[in-house]
Design an enzyme around this catalytic site. Structure first.
Site, PDB file in Angstrom:
ATOM      1  N   GLY A 111       0.729  -1.209   0.072  1.00  0.00           N
ATOM      2  CA  GLY A 111      -0.008   0.111   0.207  1.00  0.00           C
ATOM      3  C   GLY A 111       0.778   1.279  -0.259  1.00  0.00           C
ATOM      4  N   ASP A 159       1.068   7.128  -7.549  1.00  0.00           N
ATOM      5  CA  ASP A 159       2.351   6.786  -7.177  1.00  0.00           C
ATOM      6  C   ASP A 159       3.390   7.120  -7.888  1.00  0.00           C
ATOM      7  OD1 ASP A 159       0.496   5.558  -5.422  1.00  0.00           O
ATOM      8  OD2 ASP A 159       1.046   3.588  -6.457  1.00  0.00           O
TER       9      ASP A 159
END
Length: 351
Positions: A111, A159
Site C-alpha cells: 500500500g 504513485d
C-alpha cells in the site's frame, strides 16, 4: 561503470482512488500524498559478457538473457523487463550487456506504491546511464504508461508522480491524462508534529490491489451512485487536508484521515476485513484517534493518528498483534541517481 538510483515510497494521505480511471477521466481526481524514508533501489552494472542479467530480490528472481531489444514479458520481473523494453523502443539506446539489481524497503502489495516506485527507480537508473531527456513529469508519465498500458497492471496515477517529485504534493488528475503536481511548502514544525503524531503499522499481509481497483472501476463505469458519491467525498478530503496541513490544524487532519477511511470502505468489498478491523479496534482502544489503510486496502500498511503522549501505548498494544510498527520520517526529495566510475581519475556524479 556502476549506476545507482533510489525513489521514495509514499503515504496516501487523502483522495486516493480518485486518480484511477475512469473516475479521474469523468470527474477529475485530487490526491494529497507524502513520501517517506523507505525506498525502491536499482543498480545497473556495465558488463562485457554479452548478456543482460536480471536480479530482483523482491521477486526472488535471477536470470540471464542474450543482449536483445526486447525481453520476454512472462510474469517474472515484469517491471524490469517492461521498463527496459520501453526505454530501448523510445530512446534507441545502444544495446549493451549489463546487470540490473533491484530491491525494495517494503514488500509488494504493502500500500505504499512499491511497484510504481520501482518503475520510477529503474527509469531513473536508465536516465542516469544514458543521459535520457526526462524531467520529473516526463519520467512519471512514462512510468505510468509502462505499468498501466504496456504491462496492463491495474492502478492509478499518483504513485509514479509521488516517487518522481518527492515531498508533500497536492495532485490534480484531469481528463486526457493531464496531471498537475502542486508541491506543498509545509513548515518544519508541522512536519515534526505529524511525525510525532503518526504510527505506521504493517499488518504482515501483502495483498494484490488489482481486484479492489477493478471493482472500483466497475462501480464508476456502471454508475453505482453509492460508490461514486463516496469517491466525491474522498476527493473533497484531499482539499480539506491540504489546508489542514498548511495551517498545522491537527484536529482537522485527524478528522479527514478517519473520514477518508470510512468513505473508502464504500468503494469495494475487499477494502477492509476482520484483521484490519481488529487493528483499528486495538489502536483506538489504546489511544489512537483515527487512521486509514494506505493504498487500495485489504492489507499492507495502516497509518494511525495518535496523541503524541500516548504513542508508546498504541505501539505497545499493536506489537501484541501479528504485524509490526515501522518507524518513518517524511522526506523532501524524489527519485535521484548517481554514477560510480571505475577509474580513480573520474569523479562521482550525482543528480
Amino acid at each position: 561503470m556502476i549506476i545507482r538510483s533510489k525513489a521514495p515510497l509514499r503515504l496516501g494521505l487523502a483522495g486516493g482512488g480518485s486518480d484511477v480511471s475512469p473516475y479521474s477521466d469523468i470527474f477529475g481526481g485530487l490526491v494529497l500524498n507524502a513520501t517517506i524514508n523507505l525506498y525502491a533501489y536499482t543498480t545497473i552494472e556495465e558488463t562485457d559478457d554479452g548478456m543482460i542479467t536480471i536480479q530482483s530480490y523482491d521477486c526472488d528472481y535471477f536470470e540471464k538473457f542474450p543482449v536483445t531489444e526486447t525481453l520476454p514479458i512472462d510474469g517474472k520481473a515484469s517491471l524490469i523487463k517492461g521498463t527496459y523494453n520501453r526505454v530501448v523502443k523510445d530512446f534507441k539506446i545502444p544495446l549493451k550487456s549489463f546487470k540490473i539489481t533491484t530491491y525494495n524497503d517494503a514488500p509488494a502489495g504493502s500500500g505504499l506504491g512499491t511497484s510504481s516506485t520501482m518503475v520510477v527507480s529503474i527509469l531513473k537508473a536508465f536516465v542516469e546511464w544514458h543521459d535520457l531527456p526526462l524531467g520529473n513529469y516526463e519520467m512519471a508519465r512514462l512510468a505510468y504508461e509502462i505499468e498501466r498500458k504496456d504491462l496492463n497492471l491495474s492502478g492509478g496515477k499518483q504513485d509514479q508522480y509521488a516517487a518522481a517529485f518527492g515531498g508533500f504534493n497536492y495532485m490534480e488528475f484531469l481528463p486526457g491524462d493531464v496531471v498537475i503536481v502542486n508541491p506543498l511548502k509545509v513548515k518544519r514544525w508541522i512536519v515534526d508534529e505529524l511525525e510525532a503524531s503518526m504510527v505506521l503499522y504493517f499488518t504482515g499481509r501483502s495483498r494484490s490491489s488489482a481486484q479492489i481497483i477493478d471493482e472500483q472501476k466497475r462501480n464508476t463505469e456502471t454508475g453505482n451512485s453509492k460508490s461514486i458519491e463516496a469517491m466525491h467525498r474522498i476527493k473533497q478530503g484531499a482539499i480539506d487536508m491540504k489546508f489542514a496541513i498548511l495551517k498545522g490544524d491537527m484536529d482537522v487532519f485527524c478528522k479527514v484521515l478517519g473520514k477518508n477511511w470510512e468513505d473508502k470502505k464504500q468503494m469495494a468489498n475487499a477494502i477492509t476485513n476482520s484483521m484490519i478491523e481488529q487493528v483499528f479496534d486495538v489502536a483506538l482502544a489504546s489511544g489512537a484517534k483515527s487512521g486509514k489503510v494506505s493504498g487500495a486496502g485489504g492489507g499492507g500498511f495502516i497509518m494511525l493518528f495518535v496523541e503524541p503522549t500516548r504513542k508508546k501505548e498504541v505501539v505497545e498494544a499493536l506489537e501484541k498483534l501479528d504485524g509490526f510498527v515501522v518507524p518513518f520520517d517524511f522526506t523532501d526529495g524524489g527519485a535521484h541517481g548517481w554514477k560510480i566510475y571505475n577509474s580513480e581519475n573520474e569523479e562521482l556524479t550525482k543528480h
